[in-house]
Design a protein around this motif. Structure first.
Motif, PDB file in Angstrom:
ATOM      1  N   PHE A  56      96.027  77.113  52.560  1.00  0.00           N
ATOM      2  CA  PHE A  56      96.743  77.969  53.501  1.00  0.00           C
ATOM      3  C   PHE A  56      96.895  77.272  54.853  1.00  0.00           C
ATOM      4  O   PHE A  56      97.982  77.301  55.460  1.00  0.00           O
ATOM      5  CB  PHE A  56      95.991  79.288  53.666  1.00  0.00           C
ATOM      6  CG  PHE A  56      96.609  80.230  54.657  1.00  0.00           C
ATOM      7  CD1 PHE A  56      97.797  80.871  54.381  1.00  0.00           C
ATOM      8  CD2 PHE A  56      96.001  80.464  55.881  1.00  0.00           C
ATOM      9  CE1 PHE A  56      98.379  81.739  55.291  1.00  0.00           C
ATOM     10  CE2 PHE A  56      96.560  81.324  56.800  1.00  0.00           C
ATOM     11  CZ  PHE A  56      97.759  81.970  56.511  1.00  0.00           C
ATOM     12  N   ARG A  65      99.556  74.631  54.612  1.00  0.00           N
ATOM     13  CA  ARG A  65     100.917  75.167  54.713  1.00  0.00           C
ATOM     14  C   ARG A  65     101.258  75.533  56.157  1.00  0.00           C
ATOM     15  O   ARG A  65     102.374  75.282  56.631  1.00  0.00           O
ATOM     16  CB  ARG A  65     101.060  76.391  53.809  1.00  0.00           C
ATOM     17  CG  ARG A  65     101.003  76.055  52.329  1.00  0.00           C
ATOM     18  CD  ARG A  65     101.476  77.212  51.474  1.00  0.00           C
ATOM     19  NE  ARG A  65     100.634  78.387  51.617  1.00  0.00           N
ATOM     20  CZ  ARG A  65      99.551  78.615  50.888  1.00  0.00           C
ATOM     21  NH1 ARG A  65      99.174  77.733  49.978  1.00  0.00           N
ATOM     22  NH2 ARG A  65      98.831  79.716  51.061  1.00  0.00           N
ATOM     23  N   ASP A  88     107.285  75.315  50.850  1.00  0.00           N
ATOM     24  CA  ASP A  88     105.940  75.890  50.851  1.00  0.00           C
ATOM     25  C   ASP A  88     105.927  77.361  50.498  1.00  0.00           C
ATOM     26  O   ASP A  88     104.926  77.873  49.998  1.00  0.00           O
ATOM     27  CB  ASP A  88     105.289  75.708  52.233  1.00  0.00           C
ATOM     28  CG  ASP A  88     104.796  74.284  52.429  1.00  0.00           C
ATOM     29  OD1 ASP A  88     104.478  73.628  51.424  1.00  0.00           O
ATOM     30  OD2 ASP A  88     104.761  73.832  53.590  1.00  0.00           O
ATOM     31  N   SER A  89     107.019  78.078  50.792  1.00  0.00           N
ATOM     32  CA  SER A  89     106.974  79.533  50.672  1.00  0.00           C
ATOM     33  C   SER A  89     107.833  80.092  49.546  1.00  0.00           C
ATOM     34  O   SER A  89     107.545  81.175  49.047  1.00  0.00           O
ATOM     35  CB  SER A  89     107.430  80.171  51.999  1.00  0.00           C
ATOM     36  OG  SER A  89     108.754  79.755  52.325  1.00  0.00           O
TER      37      SER A  89
END
Length: 463
Positions: free
Chosen positions: A234, A237, A311-312
């Motif tokens: 996390f 990212r 990333d998302s």
């Protein structure tokens, strides 16, 4: 426009409390089982102890029976009742019977024993309204003046043995309770020690600088490792997102400073230019520079969007042929090179890959735009599959960039990072490279020096 309220983080029962509660419940269940076992053991031990007293008393009485002149003589020994006197609160009864059940001595109304084979036997029955335990022992005589069996019955009430059973059970329960509490306290200490790494991890995160998004390192328990890996992922990212924003701001300031200054200077010149022809030429230059500046901004925003979605965005299985078709039908050839034609070559069978449709389409459009701007006709776009690799390629008849430029191909703002070595920011290929990296692929360059130059986005075929 309504804003979604931030989810409130509410603490629940702690892990330590849950573990202690679970261990306490386990100990309670085990305590109940052990208490029942202790009660059963206490009753058995008390019964065996007092049964031995009954056996001793009955055998003493039986051994004191003799035959004199054809008659059964019972000389009750004091030792028989001395053993039973060890339980002073209990009542004792006895009976000695001859052949045919004839009472020789003792209580006449004692309950009769059950049918048996001839050896000693225990049985339970009442005595004067109280529960009692009895034993029957027989002795056989075979003499000239007397032949037959003499039966001895000795009974005792159960007060002493019940007290002994309760005493054994109570002491066992006390030991179990003390042991259970000691184990619970020890478990609490062990749980607190086992959860110590979580407290230390929380302290490390709390003490960190807000800008520090480097991965957590060090030794952690195996059970905590997935959580730490999730936190590191996390933070990674977040770091990439912040890096993208920082680079976008830096690149925007770097790339827009000179064009904006030039636009302002040309606008000032055009405003003060009295010659209409020169003013028209200045306006034309301003328009061309504005178009180039808009294209540069579009590419910079596209690159930021691609890195963010890498990333998302959720990965989905896509047909790479649809990506190539969408890039060709987007209309970029007509906008970039008016009158240019693009040939589309795709196979009949689907070419599945896993990725984000928008990002892959943006990468394909940038490869095509690069070929149309800096390559030579004819330009072809195709999709192919070789083993476990799928390729979306763009080919033109140009020689491609020089070896020096190829070594730096894909970097941002590399002057001359185009097929023909002309001017360019290099953002188009940087976008394609970022997309390939985000989905586990790569950019591939082949051809040139007399052969058609080809740029390909190489991805792994999806299952």
């Amino acid at each position: 426009m309504s804003l979604t309220p931030m989810a409130e983080l509410r603490p629940t029962l702690s892990l330590g409390a849950r573990l202690v509660a679970g261990l306490g419940a386990l100990l309670a269940i085990g305590g109940v089982v052990l208490a029942l076992a202790a009660f059963a053991y206490g009753r058995t031990a008390a019964r065996e102890a007092f049964d031995r007293l009954l056996v001793g008393a009955a055998n003493d009485i039986a051994s004191a029976i003799s035959i004199r002149e054809g008659q059964v003589v019972v000389d009750l020994p004091a030792s028989a009742f001395q053993l039973l006197a060890l339980a002073p609160e209990d009542r004792v009864a006895y009976r000695v019977s001859g052949p045919g059940g004839k009472l020789l001595t003792g209580y006449e109304d004692l309950p009769d024993p059950p049918a048996r084979g001839g050896g000693p036997a225990f049985y339970d029955a009442a005595f004067l309204g109280e529960p009692a335990r009895y034993i029957v022992v027989s002795r056989r005589f075979a003499e000239r003046s007397f032949s037959g069996r003499v039966e001895v019955v000795v009974g005792q009430t159960l007060r002493a043995r019940n007290d002994l059973a309760r005493d054994i059970t109570g002491k066992a329960l006390v030991v179990l309770a003390i042991g259970g509490l000691a184990m619970l306290l020890l478990a609490l200490l062990i749980v607190r020690g086992a959860l110590g790494p979580l407290d230390r991890l929380a302290a490390r995160l709390e003490a960190r600088d807000p800008q520090d998004l480097t991965p957590l390192d060090g030794r952690v328990p195996r059970e905590v490792l997935p959580m730490v890996q999730g936190i590191n992922g996390f933070m990674g990212r977040l770091d990439r997102q912040f890096g993208t924003m920082r680079r976008l701001i830096s690149d925007t300031a770097h790339q827009l400073r000179n064009p904006v200054a030039a636009l302002r200077a040309q606008a000032d010149l055009a405003r003060d230019e009295p010659d209409p022809e020169r003013q028209r030429l200045l306006v034309t230059r301003i328009h061309a520079r504005t178009v180039g500046l808009g294209h540069l901004l579009d590419q910079m925003l596209s690159r930021a969007m691609v890195v963010h979605r890498g990333d998302s965005a959720r990965r989905a299985v896509l047909d790479l042929r649809d990506i190539a078709l969408a890039a060709v039908e987007a209309g970029d050839p007509q906008l970039i090179a008016e009158g240019a034609s693009v040939a589309l070559e795709i196979e009949e069978d689907p070419v599945p890959v896993r990725g984000d449709e928008l990002s892959l389409t943006e990468a394909a459009k940038n490869l095509l735009s690069n070929a149309l701007k800096h390559g030579q006709a004819p330009v072809r776009v195709g999709v192919s599959q070789q083993g476990r690799e799928a390729r979306l390629w763009v080919e033109d008849a140009g020689p491609g960039p020089s070896a020096e430029v190829r070594a730096r191909l894909g970097e941002r703002f590399v002057a001359g990072a185009a097929q023909g070595g002309g001017s360019g920011s290099g953002l188009g290929l940087s976008i394609a490279g970022a997309v390939a990296e985000a989905f586990g692929g790569r950019l591939e360059m082949t051809g040139g020096e007399g052969a058609p130059f080809r740029m390909a986005l190489v991805l792994e075929v999806a299952e």
